[in-house]
Design a protein around this motif. Structure first.
Motif, PDB file in Angstrom:
ATOM      1  N   THR A   1      13.489   3.303  -2.066  1.00  0.00           N
ATOM      2  CA  THR A   1      13.903   3.938  -3.323  1.00  0.00           C
ATOM      3  C   THR A   1      12.917   5.027  -3.724  1.00  0.00           C
ATOM      4  O   THR A   1      13.318   6.141  -4.106  1.00  0.00           O
ATOM      5  CB  THR A   1      14.020   2.883  -4.443  1.00  0.00           C
ATOM      6  OG1 THR A   1      15.025   1.944  -4.089  1.00  0.00           O
ATOM      7  CG2 THR A   1      14.391   3.532  -5.768  1.00  0.00           C
ATOM      8  N   LEU A   2      11.634   4.740  -3.650  1.00  0.00           N
ATOM      9  CA  LEU A   2      10.629   5.753  -3.971  1.00  0.00           C
ATOM     10  C   LEU A   2      10.638   6.879  -2.943  1.00  0.00           C
ATOM     11  O   LEU A   2      10.492   8.065  -3.292  1.00  0.00           O
ATOM     12  CB  LEU A   2       9.249   5.112  -4.021  1.00  0.00           C
ATOM     13  CG  LEU A   2       8.942   4.278  -5.268  1.00  0.00           C
ATOM     14  CD1 LEU A   2       7.670   3.468  -5.071  1.00  0.00           C
ATOM     15  CD2 LEU A   2       8.820   5.169  -6.506  1.00  0.00           C
TER      16      LEU A   2
ATOM     17  N   ALA B   1       4.788   8.174 -10.204  1.00  0.00           N
ATOM     18  CA  ALA B   1       5.768   7.146 -10.550  1.00  0.00           C
ATOM     19  C   ALA B   1       5.065   5.902 -11.073  1.00  0.00           C
ATOM     20  O   ALA B   1       3.923   5.610 -10.721  1.00  0.00           O
ATOM     21  CB  ALA B   1       6.615   6.790  -9.333  1.00  0.00           C
ATOM     22  N   ILE B   2       5.780   5.155 -11.903  1.00  0.00           N
ATOM     23  CA  ILE B   2       5.285   3.878 -12.426  1.00  0.00           C
ATOM     24  C   ILE B   2       6.307   2.804 -12.084  1.00  0.00           C
ATOM     25  O   ILE B   2       7.525   3.033 -12.141  1.00  0.00           O
ATOM     26  CB  ILE B   2       5.049   3.951 -13.956  1.00  0.00           C
ATOM     27  CG1 ILE B   2       4.404   2.655 -14.467  1.00  0.00           C
ATOM     28  CG2 ILE B   2       6.338   4.263 -14.713  1.00  0.00           C
ATOM     29  CD1 ILE B   2       3.987   2.723 -15.925  1.00  0.00           C
TER      30      ILE B   2
ATOM     31  N   LYS C   1       0.829  -1.209   0.000  1.00  0.00           N
ATOM     32  CA  LYS C   1       0.000   0.000   0.000  1.00  0.00           C
ATOM     33  C   LYS C   1       0.861   1.256   0.000  1.00  0.00           C
ATOM     34  O   LYS C   1       0.545   2.253  -0.661  1.00  0.00           O
ATOM     35  CB  LYS C   1      -0.932   0.000   1.210  1.00  0.00           C
ATOM     36  CG  LYS C   1      -2.083  -0.978   1.109  1.00  0.00           C
ATOM     37  CD  LYS C   1      -3.036  -0.836   2.290  1.00  0.00           C
ATOM     38  CE  LYS C   1      -4.223  -1.784   2.156  1.00  0.00           C
ATOM     39  NZ  LYS C   1      -5.148  -1.680   3.321  1.00  0.00           N
ATOM     40  N   GLU C   2       1.959   1.223   0.757  1.00  0.00           N
ATOM     41  CA  GLU C   2       2.840   2.389   0.831  1.00  0.00           C
ATOM     42  C   GLU C   2       3.530   2.658  -0.505  1.00  0.00           C
ATOM     43  O   GLU C   2       3.699   3.807  -0.909  1.00  0.00           O
ATOM     44  CB  GLU C   2       3.886   2.190   1.937  1.00  0.00           C
ATOM     45  CG  GLU C   2       3.345   2.331   3.339  1.00  0.00           C
ATOM     46  CD  GLU C   2       2.765   3.717   3.582  1.00  0.00           C
ATOM     47  OE1 GLU C   2       3.495   4.705   3.399  1.00  0.00           O
ATOM     48  OE2 GLU C   2       1.581   3.813   3.942  1.00  0.00           O
ATOM     49  N   ILE C   3       3.907   1.611  -1.189  1.00  0.00           N
ATOM     50  CA  ILE C   3       4.532   1.775  -2.516  1.00  0.00           C
ATOM     51  C   ILE C   3       3.533   2.383  -3.486  1.00  0.00           C
ATOM     52  O   ILE C   3       3.851   3.314  -4.236  1.00  0.00           O
ATOM     53  CB  ILE C   3       5.061   0.420  -3.026  1.00  0.00           C
ATOM     54  CG1 ILE C   3       6.295   0.009  -2.220  1.00  0.00           C
ATOM     55  CG2 ILE C   3       5.401   0.491  -4.524  1.00  0.00           C
ATOM     56  CD1 ILE C   3       6.730  -1.424  -2.437  1.00  0.00           C
ATOM     57  N   ARG C   4       2.301   1.888  -3.441  1.00  0.00           N
ATOM     58  CA  ARG C   4       1.282   2.455  -4.335  1.00  0.00           C
ATOM     59  C   ARG C   4       0.968   3.904  -3.957  1.00  0.00           C
ATOM     60  O   ARG C   4       0.733   4.743  -4.839  1.00  0.00           O
ATOM     61  CB  ARG C   4       0.004   1.614  -4.284  1.00  0.00           C
ATOM     62  CG  ARG C   4       0.120   0.179  -4.791  1.00  0.00           C
ATOM     63  CD  ARG C   4       0.877   0.036  -6.098  1.00  0.00           C
ATOM     64  NE  ARG C   4       0.480   1.028  -7.091  1.00  0.00           N
ATOM     65  CZ  ARG C   4       1.165   1.308  -8.184  1.00  0.00           C
ATOM     66  NH1 ARG C   4       2.315   0.673  -8.432  1.00  0.00           N
ATOM     67  NH2 ARG C   4       0.745   2.196  -9.040  1.00  0.00           N
ATOM     68  N   ARG C   5       0.996   4.218  -2.660  1.00  0.00           N
ATOM     69  CA  ARG C   5       0.759   5.599  -2.228  1.00  0.00           C
ATOM     70  C   ARG C   5       1.852   6.516  -2.749  1.00  0.00           C
ATOM     71  O   ARG C   5       1.581   7.609  -3.266  1.00  0.00           O
ATOM     72  CB  ARG C   5       0.699   5.664  -0.705  1.00  0.00           C
ATOM     73  CG  ARG C   5       0.488   7.094  -0.161  1.00  0.00           C
ATOM     74  CD  ARG C   5       0.564   7.129   1.346  1.00  0.00           C
ATOM     75  NE  ARG C   5       1.885   6.786   1.843  1.00  0.00           N
ATOM     76  CZ  ARG C   5       2.918   7.629   1.873  1.00  0.00           C
ATOM     77  NH1 ARG C   5       2.804   8.867   1.383  1.00  0.00           N
ATOM     78  NH2 ARG C   5       4.091   7.236   2.368  1.00  0.00           N
ATOM     79  N   LEU C   6       3.095   6.079  -2.628  1.00  0.00           N
ATOM     80  CA  LEU C   6       4.216   6.892  -3.096  1.00  0.00           C
ATOM     81  C   LEU C   6       4.179   7.060  -4.617  1.00  0.00           C
ATOM     82  O   LEU C   6       4.537   8.119  -5.140  1.00  0.00           O
ATOM     83  CB  LEU C   6       5.539   6.260  -2.662  1.00  0.00           C
ATOM     84  CG  LEU C   6       5.882   6.386  -1.175  1.00  0.00           C
ATOM     85  CD1 LEU C   6       7.078   5.505  -0.815  1.00  0.00           C
ATOM     86  CD2 LEU C   6       6.156   7.842  -0.811  1.00  0.00           C
ATOM     87  N   CYS C   7       3.765   6.022  -5.318  1.00  0.00           N
ATOM     88  CA  CYS C   7       3.651   6.129  -6.780  1.00  0.00           C
ATOM     89  C   CYS C   7       2.645   7.212  -7.163  1.00  0.00           C
ATOM     90  O   CYS C   7       2.898   8.029  -8.065  1.00  0.00           O
ATOM     91  CB  CYS C   7       3.235   4.788  -7.385  1.00  0.00           C
ATOM     92  SG  CYS C   7       4.555   3.565  -7.472  1.00  0.00           S
ATOM     93  N   LYS C   8       1.520   7.227  -6.480  1.00  0.00           N
ATOM     94  CA  LYS C   8       0.498   8.231  -6.767  1.00  0.00           C
ATOM     95  C   LYS C   8       0.984   9.623  -6.396  1.00  0.00           C
ATOM     96  O   LYS C   8       0.804  10.589  -7.153  1.00  0.00           O
ATOM     97  CB  LYS C   8      -0.781   7.902  -5.999  1.00  0.00           C
ATOM     98  CG  LYS C   8      -1.945   8.836  -6.301  1.00  0.00           C
ATOM     99  CD  LYS C   8      -3.211   8.384  -5.581  1.00  0.00           C
ATOM    100  CE  LYS C   8      -4.369   9.328  -5.913  1.00  0.00           C
ATOM    101  NZ  LYS C   8      -5.623   8.897  -5.215  1.00  0.00           N
TER     102      LYS C   8
ATOM    103  N   LYS D   1       6.452  10.653 -14.386  1.00  0.00           N
ATOM    104  CA  LYS D   1       7.676  11.430 -14.164  1.00  0.00           C
ATOM    105  C   LYS D   1       8.824  10.557 -13.679  1.00  0.00           C
ATOM    106  O   LYS D   1       9.988  10.874 -13.909  1.00  0.00           O
ATOM    107  CB  LYS D   1       7.412  12.549 -13.147  1.00  0.00           C
ATOM    108  CG  LYS D   1       6.454  13.627 -13.623  1.00  0.00           C
ATOM    109  CD  LYS D   1       6.244  14.672 -12.552  1.00  0.00           C
ATOM    110  CE  LYS D   1       5.266  15.756 -13.009  1.00  0.00           C
ATOM    111  NZ  LYS D   1       5.010  16.762 -11.937  1.00  0.00           N
ATOM    112  N   ILE D   2       8.464   9.481 -12.984  1.00  0.00           N
ATOM    113  CA  ILE D   2       9.474   8.596 -12.397  1.00  0.00           C
ATOM    114  C   ILE D   2       9.204   7.156 -12.841  1.00  0.00           C
ATOM    115  O   ILE D   2       8.059   6.699 -12.832  1.00  0.00           O
ATOM    116  CB  ILE D   2       9.450   8.662 -10.853  1.00  0.00           C
ATOM    117  CG1 ILE D   2       9.807  10.076 -10.366  1.00  0.00           C
ATOM    118  CG2 ILE D   2      10.410   7.638 -10.250  1.00  0.00           C
ATOM    119  CD1 ILE D   2       9.658  10.248  -8.855  1.00  0.00           C
ATOM    120  N   ILE D   3      10.264   6.461 -13.235  1.00  0.00           N
ATOM    121  CA  ILE D   3      10.177   5.036 -13.563  1.00  0.00           C
ATOM    122  C   ILE D   3      10.990   4.270 -12.526  1.00  0.00           C
ATOM    123  O   ILE D   3      12.187   4.524 -12.358  1.00  0.00           O
ATOM    124  CB  ILE D   3      10.738   4.733 -14.966  1.00  0.00           C
ATOM    125  CG1 ILE D   3       9.963   5.483 -16.050  1.00  0.00           C
ATOM    126  CG2 ILE D   3      10.705   3.230 -15.237  1.00  0.00           C
ATOM    127  CD1 ILE D   3      10.570   5.353 -17.445  1.00  0.00           C
TER     128      ILE D   3
END
Length: 329
Positions: free
Chosen positions: A300-301, A35-36, A24-31, A70-72
């Motif tokens: 990393t994110l 980031a993808i 969930k935290e990774i998906r939150r940071l992506c949003k 913006k971020i990969i």
């Protein structure tokens, strides 16, 4: 731990709160950061589960070229992150661990290829995507295991070609195209470990099983296979024929997606060849791919590091053979 110490490790080595739901935290940071997450089929299952897109090298290259993010965050190995940066120079390209290398890419250094080209004037260079940016910059066209035959077939029959660095894949392409390309002496340490004996043992236990093999395997292994192809090809075949039992001769990470797509199908990973005195394991894995973890992805994110960059002069030359591949495939 400060960033200087992280840089020595090649990843952000900061403890992660164990109470966090990392997915969930990774998906939150992506949003939050636009980031993808791209992940290769050979990464661990939980990394694949949290990714926006999973695929083989060609699919990931296409996605990197198409994304507006913006971020990969590239979860795979280092050359894949380099390819993302080459195709998206204005984007921030991150990778969870700079130590996630590739034995195949390491088997072909740019200086060595440059000398080899000088020794063979008039030859075109076809390089497997599993190469460094510097090697791609010396290449006429890049290929993947899935499109190598198609791209090689576009060259005139009398074209002189150097194919590298995977000798097994090159030999397979020679066999299905009737070519006589010069083959670089390189190989994948994972696929080179598969043995005919291990496959025949599984086949004896499951006589009706279909053998799937990646073309990076040695020729005797490929000769036992019912289907030879890239990870995407093998996955597609299994998905279209879910009632079969499969013996799978490629990196075991692909079994996660195979099992997800075909939950009631039996997939049997081929174990690696075990030398005398060594400890065997039940499947063949790439330790570099397994360096990608949820903890590293989260950090990393969070810190937007490690970032992968490619010098402008190398990127300028390396993008041409990649774009040529995308045009031809």
């Amino acid at each position: 731990m400060n960033k200087q110490e992280w840089e020595k490790k090649g990843y952000v080595d900061e403890p992660v709160d164990k109470t966090l739901d990392l997915k969930k935290e990774i998906r939150r940071l992506c949003k939050e950061k636009d980031a993808i997450v791209l992940a290769h089929y050979y990464t661990v299952g939980e990394v694949q589960d949290v990714a926006d897109f999973i695929g083989d090298s060609l699919a990931l290259a296409r996605k990197a070229a198409q994304t507006d993010a913006k971020i990969i965050l590239m979860c795979g190995v280092h050359f894949m992150a380099e390819t993302c940066k080459i195709l998206s120079p204005d984007k921030l390209v991150l990778t969870p661990d700079l130590g996630a290398g590739c034995s195949l890419a390491d088997s072909c250094r740019a200086d060595d290829l440059r000398r080899y080209k000088e020794e063979h004037p008039g030859y075109k260079v076809v390089s497997y995507v599993n190469t460094t940016a510097e090697v791609k910059a010396l290449t006429d066209v890049v290929v993947t295991s899935g499109n190598a035959k198609k791209i090689v077939d576009t060259f005139p029959k009398d074209e002189k070609i150097i194919f590298g660095p995977d000798q097994n894949l090159g030999a397979y392409i020679n066999s299905v195209t009737g070519r006589n390309m010069l083959l670089w002496n390189g190989g994948c340490h994972v696929h080179s470990r598969f043995s005919v004996e291990a496959i025949l043992k599984l086949k004896a236990e499951h006589p009706d099983a279909v053998v799937l093999a990646h073309p990076e395997c040695k020729a005797p292994v490929l000769a036992t296979a019912d289907v030879v192809g890239s990870t995407a090809v093998l996955l597609k075949y299994a998905t279209e024929h879910p009632d079969a039992t499969y013996i799978v001769a490629t990196e075991a990470g692909i079994l996660h997606e195979m099992q997800r797509a075909c939950p009631n199908t039996l997939f049997l990973p081929v174990p690696p060849e075990v030398s005398e005195g060594s400890i065997g394991c039940s499947c063949n894995e790439c330790e570099y791919m397994k360096l990608n973890t949820l903890e590293k992805m989260y950090n990393t994110l969070r810190y937007e590091w490690p970032a992968v960059d490619v010098p402008a002069d190398i990127a300028r030359d390396a993008v041409k053979p990649i774009e040529r591949m995308l045009e031809l495939s």
